[in-house]
Design an enzyme around this catalytic site. Sequence first.
Site, PDB file in Angstrom:
ATOM      1  N   ARG A   1       6.714 -15.357   0.808  1.00  0.00           N
ATOM      2  CA  ARG A   1       7.407 -16.638   0.622  1.00  0.00           C
ATOM      3  C   ARG A   1       7.720 -17.291   1.965  1.00  0.00           C
ATOM      4  NH1 ARG A   1      11.896 -13.540  -2.767  1.00  0.00           N
ATOM      5  NH2 ARG A   1      10.020 -12.322  -3.115  1.00  0.00           N
TER       6      ARG A   1
ATOM      7  N   LYS B   1      -1.389 -17.732   0.188  1.00  0.00           N
ATOM      8  CA  LYS B   1      -0.809 -16.622   0.946  1.00  0.00           C
ATOM      9  C   LYS B   1      -1.938 -15.704   1.393  1.00  0.00           C
ATOM     10  CE  LYS B   1       1.801 -12.331   0.323  1.00  0.00           C
ATOM     11  NZ  LYS B   1       2.562 -11.466  -0.611  1.00  0.00           N
TER      12      LYS B   1
ATOM     13  N   ASP C   1      -0.228  -5.802   4.169  1.00  0.00           N
ATOM     14  CA  ASP C   1       1.217  -5.891   4.073  1.00  0.00           C
ATOM     15  C   ASP C   1       1.801  -4.483   3.996  1.00  0.00           C
ATOM     16  OD1 ASP C   1       3.834  -6.510   3.645  1.00  0.00           O
ATOM     17  OD2 ASP C   1       3.568  -7.137   1.557  1.00  0.00           O
TER      18      ASP C   1
ATOM     19  N   LYS D   1       6.969  -0.242   2.735  1.00  0.00           N
ATOM     20  CA  LYS D   1       6.663   0.128   1.347  1.00  0.00           C
ATOM     21  C   LYS D   1       6.481   1.631   1.235  1.00  0.00           C
ATOM     22  CE  LYS D   1       3.986  -4.066   0.362  1.00  0.00           C
ATOM     23  NZ  LYS D   1       4.666  -4.632  -0.804  1.00  0.00           N
TER      24      LYS D   1
ATOM     25  N   GLU E   1       7.713 -11.191   2.549  1.00  0.00           N
ATOM     26  CA  GLU E   1       7.181 -12.006   3.641  1.00  0.00           C
ATOM     27  C   GLU E   1       6.314 -13.147   3.130  1.00  0.00           C
ATOM     28  OE1 GLU E   1       5.722  -9.311   2.546  1.00  0.00           O
ATOM     29  OE2 GLU E   1       3.797 -10.263   2.181  1.00  0.00           O
TER      30      GLU E   1
ATOM     31  N   ASP F   1       9.773  -7.167   3.452  1.00  0.00           N
ATOM     32  CA  ASP F   1       8.639  -7.059   2.535  1.00  0.00           C
ATOM     33  C   ASP F   1       8.550  -8.269   1.610  1.00  0.00           C
ATOM     34  OD1 ASP F   1       6.407  -5.989   1.400  1.00  0.00           O
ATOM     35  OD2 ASP F   1       7.479  -4.641   0.051  1.00  0.00           O
TER      36      ASP F   1
ATOM     37  N   ASP G   1      -3.539  -8.483  -0.411  1.00  0.00           N
ATOM     38  CA  ASP G   1      -2.383  -9.377  -0.399  1.00  0.00           C
ATOM     39  C   ASP G   1      -2.744 -10.754   0.166  1.00  0.00           C
ATOM     40  OD1 ASP G   1       0.194  -9.668  -1.264  1.00  0.00           O
ATOM     41  OD2 ASP G   1       1.121  -8.962   0.585  1.00  0.00           O
TER      42      ASP G   1
END
Lengths: 476, 496
Positions: free
Chosen positions: A318, A232, A237, A244, A316, A314, A255
């Site tokens: 996956r 990933k 993010d 967030k 995202e 959020d 991230d």
Amino acid sequence: MQIRLRTVAPRAGEAVALPWAQGTPAPEAMAAAIAAAHFTGEAGTSLALFSPDAVILAGTGAAAAPLDFERAGGAAIAALGDASALVLDARGLQPAEAAAFAAGAMLRGAPPLAIRSVPAGKPAPRVELLTGDRPGTIPHWRAAEASARGTLFARDLVSEPANYLTPAIFATRLRSLEEHGITVKVIGPKRLRRRGFGALSAVGREAASGPRLVTLRWKGRLDARPIAFIGKGLCFDTGGISIKPAAGMEEMRADMAGAAACAGAMLALALRRSPAPAVAILAIAENSTGGDSYRPGDVLTTLSGRTVEVLDTDAEGRLVLADALHHARHHRPQAMIDLATLTGSIVTALGHHQAGLFSNDPPLAAALVAAGAAVGEPLWPMPIGVRHREDLNSDIADIKQCAPSGSGASGGRLMPDACHAAAFLREFVGGVAWAHLDIAGVEARAEADALGPKGASGFGVRLLDRLVAMRFEEER
Amino acid sequence: MADIAFTKPALPRHGALVLLLPEEGSGGTLHEAAIAATDGRLPKALEAAGFKGKKGQTATLWAPGGGLSKIVAIGLGKPGDITAENLESLGGTAWPLIAAERESVIAGEALTPEFAARIGSGLKLRSYRFDKYRTKEKEEDKPKAERIAIATADPAKAKAAFAPLAAIAEGIFLARDLVSEPPNVLFPAEMADRCKVLEKLGVVVEIMGPKEMKKLGFGALLGVAQGSVQEARMVVMKWMGAPKPAGRGKKEAKKPLCFVGKGVTFDTGGISIKPAGGMEEMKFDMAGAGTVIGLMAALAGRKAKADVIGLVGLVENMPSGNAQRPGDVVTSYSGQTIEVINTDAEGRLVLADVLWYAQEKYDPAFMVDLATLTGAIIVALGHEHAGMFANDEALAEKLEAAGKATGELVWRMPLGDAYDKQIKSDIADMKNVGGRPGGSITAAQFIQRFVNGKPWAHLDIAGTAWAYKDVPLIPKGASAYGVRLLDRLVADHYED
């Protein structure tokens, strides 16, 4: 940071690090100081003495596993203070132990990335590994150094702020791996959209720098199907429309630590000329919020053809992994391992001391646990239960991306989101042996320890490198 | 609750017939008889309903002929699916389909006496209702089942096999009653009093009040209780069922097994008060204690051949002018001091004193504690597995196996020094919370400091104590999670 091998004995005035096993007799000249300081020689502890000579005693513990020598090396360099050079005196160690001792010094001693107008702090010290058996040590050092270099590569990527490391620049950085014999292929935003990477495209489309899918290939020598690492790579993010809270959002530059770890592992394999073929698929994007952001409620068609209902923009990671995992299957891998800073839930579950391990293949999971234990990157097995999958049943699409908040137990505040995420990812791996490492919580060190300074940890690089060495390098 | 009986296969002339049918092969003599009674219409009707005998699949035929009000077909699945566990579960599936019938017969080729007994167990477990506070429920909404006969070749054998299962079910019902009771009815003293029903089963029940506990030095437990007008209690329940060694000079009696439960009859959080939304669920913050009490009833009811001691610490956690504050330091029974950072992390304080007492007084072979301890365990695992922490590999493995056998699943979670460091205090021996990261683990580390190195396992049942929807063996509501698990643990390893 470079560590050179040497065979010339230390000269007067050179700072020397000396490994000392717990429970063995203390060197005579230092016995009084050791007793006065109550130094036990526990692995990962050290004692700096300045008289009669500048010696740093580095504890290797009682059991002296390879990891203990790494921790000893790390503790030694941490005790160096303002001295600018250190000789790691490994003449009393076996070649493999000597290499581990030096690797630890490198992992702990390499200064973390900083972007300052005026250099602060001191430059990396000059470190040499003193060995009595140079030819015997070289192959071990080459392997240990490769793993450490891969880790440092990953750490630097993770440390870079998001305005420095955009998806486009991340892809460029990865191009640099070509010089080590790694094939690098980048698919840009337009082609991703055209080829049906619906999830990755949706997550990354609003950002000024669009999404990328980067494939790194190491051919190896063995005539075998590759092992695949999937990472990933969210350069930043914001959470997107499900934005967030402001506090702590700056940490979201990390991230992309999963992708960085995969890339670092590929570098390690290449540097040590691993015989095992390997491929890394890195899903790189920035999750921005704006007029073209994807929305909660959107239904995305993933590369696999499966449709996904978005509930929380959020969640995202996956989504981009779903496309990357499916894409990885084209390489017909023996096994797929994905790494992702995926959920806050795993931090609540396991804290900052180990990463969560989900898998559909018990032997692969056991090998990963063993590899993690060997390199000090521990994994804890977590479940994918029947209920976790059921919770993702969608009214409108093939699957929901996460379980809805706002209903269920305790007003929906408490959700096993790490398990839900793993259940979601499993849908995209087909029948391939697969493991998912949720590394949220371990991608950075809150405080320095024997194996690294405060900041990005590079968690996963040494683990994957060790896994390959333990399990995928034998001729079939 | 309907009477559950075991009979030889015979086609009933009225009421409901439940047929357990495999995917392939014969449904047994009553299946044949039912086909005849329906003039051969049964197979066609099942086909029309899409019934293929898949595990758990159901189909209902109304007024099928032969005087029957209905035939219910339930799929058994493939031969490998026909296990005791699955049949128990299918018994649970059957209950809502026949609850409105006065009389029913359940039949299937697969029903050995053991399997028939398990069907009965599943029916009974699912039939539980907590309706004492409904004053206006319509007659037609209540179950009407009076007699359910399960057909098997050897009814006497089935009845004998059912007896211990029925005793376990009674223990589960006791636990479910306790957990379901509202918190104004069930406060510590009331809950302690209700433990006395166990005396009829041969359990010795001792109740301790605040005075005795203060004298012993239960500073941690009493600190939690001090904000409430309801007095704290500790209840010790002893079932000494192990065969006593005959004659003198024989080997010593085995060490007892100890089960310890958290019994916070209501948890407001105290001064660290909880948000209002969902606070009513905190009536089941005594589910660990409820399970231990139910387990004692189950073991005594089936006359388990083991020495087992159940201990529960019962308190109510309320905010008030006399409540414990964040920052308070309390001295536990063990002598260790605790800085209370969050008064809503109260369960571990209660367990600390009861566990120390248990290991000191009874020198047990092991201790297992159950507690609805942390929200973090729900974030970690959800509602399918309880979190299991253990300092003893053998005990952990036995619990895992018992969990798989009963469907009350546990998932092992880690312990370790790195987590233990999170509960270091600047002023006392430890603090009662270690922050959000690894919240369930630091709670377990806290508890581990009170087991004195004895073999121990801790089950965090915050996610499993309550069923938020119907499942085959549990109607929505209190699950009594842990009774079957721990009964199985005792039965499989500690009774010989």
